[in-house]
Scaffold this motif. Structure first.
Motif, PDB file in Angstrom:
ATOM      1  N   THR A  34       0.848  -1.333   0.007  1.00  0.00           N
ATOM      2  CA  THR A  34      -0.010  -0.019   0.061  1.00  0.00           C
ATOM      3  C   THR A  34       0.813   1.208   0.152  1.00  0.00           C
ATOM      4  N   ILE A  35       2.128   1.068   0.231  1.00  0.00           N
ATOM      5  CA  ILE A  35       3.051   2.224   0.393  1.00  0.00           C
ATOM      6  C   ILE A  35       3.247   2.912  -1.126  1.00  0.00           C
ATOM      7  N   GLY A  36       3.145   2.322  -1.896  1.00  0.00           N
ATOM      8  CA  GLY A  36       3.287   3.080  -3.307  1.00  0.00           C
ATOM      9  C   GLY A  36       2.220   3.687  -3.885  1.00  0.00           C
ATOM     10  N   PRO A  37       0.990   3.281  -3.635  1.00  0.00           N
ATOM     11  CA  PRO A  37      -0.445   3.922  -4.131  1.00  0.00           C
ATOM     12  C   PRO A  37      -0.339   5.504  -3.409  1.00  0.00           C
ATOM     13  N   ALA A  38      -0.316   5.191  -2.108  1.00  0.00           N
ATOM     14  CA  ALA A  38      -0.442   6.051  -1.203  1.00  0.00           C
ATOM     15  C   ALA A  38       0.955   7.202  -1.482  1.00  0.00           C
ATOM     16  N   MET A  39       1.923   6.926  -1.975  1.00  0.00           N
ATOM     17  CA  MET A  39       3.203   7.888  -1.970  1.00  0.00           C
ATOM     18  C   MET A  39       2.609   8.569  -3.305  1.00  0.00           C
ATOM     19  N   ALA A  40       2.116   7.632  -4.447  1.00  0.00           N
ATOM     20  CA  ALA A  40       1.965   8.268  -5.625  1.00  0.00           C
ATOM     21  C   ALA A  40       0.862   9.650  -5.486  1.00  0.00           C
ATOM     22  N   VAL A  41      -0.336   9.096  -4.678  1.00  0.00           N
ATOM     23  CA  VAL A  41      -1.100  10.408  -4.057  1.00  0.00           C
ATOM     24  C   VAL A  41      -0.479  11.492  -3.838  1.00  0.00           C
ATOM     25  N   ALA A  42       0.395  11.281  -2.955  1.00  0.00           N
ATOM     26  CA  ALA A  42       1.114  12.379  -2.278  1.00  0.00           C
ATOM     27  C   ALA A  42       1.974  13.191  -3.078  1.00  0.00           C
ATOM     28  N   LEU A  43       2.610  12.483  -4.003  1.00  0.00           N
ATOM     29  CA  LEU A  43       3.442  13.272  -5.120  1.00  0.00           C
ATOM     30  C   LEU A  43       2.721  13.896  -5.983  1.00  0.00           C
ATOM     31  N   LEU A  44       1.744  13.092  -6.776  1.00  0.00           N
ATOM     32  CA  LEU A  44       0.938  13.686  -8.030  1.00  0.00           C
ATOM     33  C   LEU A  44       0.151  14.772  -7.609  1.00  0.00           C
ATOM     34  N   THR A  45      -0.301  15.052  -6.397  1.00  0.00           N
ATOM     35  CA  THR A  45      -1.161  16.004  -6.433  1.00  0.00           C
ATOM     36  C   THR A  45      -0.448  17.378  -6.278  1.00  0.00           C
ATOM     37  N   THR A  46       0.938  17.377  -5.646  1.00  0.00           N
ATOM     38  CA  THR A  46       1.561  18.316  -5.673  1.00  0.00           C
ATOM     39  C   THR A  46       2.111  18.599  -7.152  1.00  0.00           C
ATOM     40  N   LEU A  47       2.316  17.566  -7.820  1.00  0.00           N
ATOM     41  CA  LEU A  47       2.803  17.924  -9.507  1.00  0.00           C
ATOM     42  C   LEU A  47       1.376  18.599 -10.213  1.00  0.00           C
ATOM     43  N   TYR A  48       0.167  17.910  -9.912  1.00  0.00           N
ATOM     44  CA  TYR A  48      -1.032  18.462 -10.506  1.00  0.00           C
ATOM     45  C   TYR A  48      -1.127  19.950 -10.118  1.00  0.00           C
ATOM     46  N   GLY A  49      -1.003  20.215  -8.823  1.00  0.00           N
ATOM     47  CA  GLY A  49      -1.457  21.788  -8.303  1.00  0.00           C
ATOM     48  C   GLY A  49      -0.132  22.786  -9.113  1.00  0.00           C
ATOM     49  N   ALA A  50       1.093  22.289  -9.185  1.00  0.00           N
ATOM     50  CA  ALA A  50       1.974  23.002  -9.808  1.00  0.00           C
ATOM     51  C   ALA A  50       1.828  23.070 -11.284  1.00  0.00           C
ATOM     52  N   ILE A  51       1.327  22.256 -11.811  1.00  0.00           N
ATOM     53  CA  ILE A  51       1.106  22.414 -13.316  1.00  0.00           C
ATOM     54  C   ILE A  51       0.001  23.374 -13.673  1.00  0.00           C
ATOM     55  N   LEU A  52      -1.274  23.208 -12.909  1.00  0.00           N
ATOM     56  CA  LEU A  52      -2.232  24.030 -13.110  1.00  0.00           C
ATOM     57  C   LEU A  52      -2.176  25.483 -12.852  1.00  0.00           C
ATOM     58  N   ALA A  53      -1.129  25.686 -11.770  1.00  0.00           N
ATOM     59  CA  ALA A  53      -0.702  26.985 -11.270  1.00  0.00           C
ATOM     60  C   ALA A  53       0.089  27.580 -12.344  1.00  0.00           C
ATOM     61  N   ASN A  54       1.250  26.973 -12.709  1.00  0.00           N
ATOM     62  CA  ASN A  54       2.324  27.450 -13.492  1.00  0.00           C
ATOM     63  C   ASN A  54       2.126  27.442 -14.919  1.00  0.00           C
ATOM     64  N   LEU A  55       1.482  26.660 -15.494  1.00  0.00           N
ATOM     65  CA  LEU A  55       1.366  26.613 -16.739  1.00  0.00           C
ATOM     66  C   LEU A  55      -0.192  26.942 -17.235  1.00  0.00           C
ATOM     67  N   VAL A  56      -0.990  27.093 -16.459  1.00  0.00           N
ATOM     68  CA  VAL A  56      -2.350  27.570 -16.795  1.00  0.00           C
ATOM     69  C   VAL A  56      -2.733  28.662 -16.242  1.00  0.00           C
ATOM     70  N   PHE A  57      -3.123  28.764 -14.892  1.00  0.00           N
ATOM     71  CA  PHE A  57      -3.935  29.909 -14.241  1.00  0.00           C
ATOM     72  C   PHE A  57      -3.122  31.065 -14.074  1.00  0.00           C
ATOM     73  N   ASN A  58      -1.739  31.049 -13.785  1.00  0.00           N
ATOM     74  CA  ASN A  58      -1.102  32.276 -13.564  1.00  0.00           C
ATOM     75  C   ASN A  58      -0.631  32.780 -15.006  1.00  0.00           C
ATOM     76  N   PRO A  59      -0.326  32.277 -15.982  1.00  0.00           N
ATOM     77  CA  PRO A  59      -0.135  32.931 -17.162  1.00  0.00           C
ATOM     78  C   PRO A  59      -1.321  33.400 -17.794  1.00  0.00           C
ATOM     79  N   MET A  60      -2.373  32.736 -17.656  1.00  0.00           N
ATOM     80  CA  MET A  60      -3.730  33.306 -18.365  1.00  0.00           C
ATOM     81  C   MET A  60      -3.995  34.519 -17.425  1.00  0.00           C
ATOM     82  N   SER A  61      -3.804  34.649 -16.241  1.00  0.00           N
ATOM     83  CA  SER A  61      -3.943  35.922 -15.430  1.00  0.00           C
ATOM     84  C   SER A  61      -3.386  36.875 -15.946  1.00  0.00           C
ATOM     85  N   GLY A  62      -2.155  36.623 -16.236  1.00  0.00           N
ATOM     86  CA  GLY A  62      -1.223  37.795 -16.920  1.00  0.00           C
ATOM     87  C   GLY A  62      -1.688  38.016 -18.238  1.00  0.00           C
TER      88      GLY A  62
END
Length: 254
Positions: free
Chosen positions: A176-204
């Motif tokens: 169970t360690i692998g799937p839980a760790m994947a959720v832990a890391l991928l949520t950070t990745l998704y948040g960073a991608i949405l913020a820095n590649l989509v929302f913040n550039p679009m706001s600018g």
């Protein structure tokens, strides 16, 4: 269609995907729980921060980063030179038949007020109010998108904490360690991608679009006031050119 926005999104996401594919399968980076935490949390928090109509309106606001139907400064100058020449030769009422051919609501309204014979000061007050509230609406739209850019990484961190808690609670079961760790890391990745590649550039981009539209409207206002005062077309051209950098100014060909 704004090519810069399209090229930027395709390029940024394309390079990220290409980097992923050089080291592993893309499927490794797909996690439904992570996406639900980031997207659901970001939208939910935005609904707390803004009224429902603002959040729903984000779709239309984001569309403005891809499409723009603004007149160019050069076309505005050419139009007002034509209007000024016509008004000078045939009188201000000669502009009335042209009103139905004008697509820009702001320009049409200003010329209609001029044809109706309002004083330049009154026209200026009405039209400046329009510009003021336009800026306010645009600022609100850009702020909503910027808030989404702020919330997405925060939701990613929340997802990371959730994943770490799940992992620590099941340390006795290595499977169970692998799937839980994947959720832990991928949520950070998704948040960073949405913020820095989509929302913040679009706001600018939205803020840039707003400045461009305000510039066009200020030029239109100056042209309308000049026509209402009966100024010479050549003077009107010089006044409108003063809004632009020297390399973009319209000059009559000898």
């Amino acid at each position: 269609m704004d090519l810069a926005t399209v090229i930027g999104i395709v390029l940024s996401f394309g390079l990220v995907v290409a980097a992923i594919l050089t080291g592993s399968s893309l499927m490794v980076f797909i996690s439904v729980p992570s996406a639900l935490i980031v997207l659901g949390g970001t939208i939910g928090a935005a609904l707390v921060n803004y009224p429902l109509s603002y959040v729903i309106g984000v779709i239309g606001v984001i569309k403005n980063t891809f499409f723009s139907n603004l007149d160019t400064p050069a076309s505005v100058i050419d139009k007002f030179k034509d209007y000024a020449n016509r008004a000078r030769r045939e009188g201000i009422l000669s502009l009335e038949p042209l009103l139905k051919e004008i697509d820009d609501d702001y320009m049409r309204k200003g010329l209609q007020l001029t044809v109706d014979g309002l004083e330049p000061q009154t026209i200026q007050e009405i039209m400046e109010t329009e510009i003021s509230y336009l800026q306010e609406r645009h600022e609100t739209g850009a702020d909503v998108v910027a808030v989404l850019g702020t919330l997405a990484p925060a939701m990613g961190m929340i997802g990371t904490v959730i994943g770490l808690v799940q992992m620590l609670q099941t340390m006795s079961d290595p499977s169970t360690i692998g799937p839980a760790m994947a959720v832990a890391l991928l949520t950070t990745l998704y948040g960073a991608i949405l913020a820095n590649l989509v929302f913040n550039p679009m706001s600018g981009k939205l803020k840039t679009r707003s400045k461009e539209e305000v510039l066009i409207r200020e030029m239109i206002l100056e042209g309308i006031l000049a026509i209402s005062k009966g100024e010479n077309p050549r003077i009107i051209e010089e006044k409108l050119n003063s809004f632009l950098p020297p390399k973009d100014r319209v000059t009559d060909q000898p």
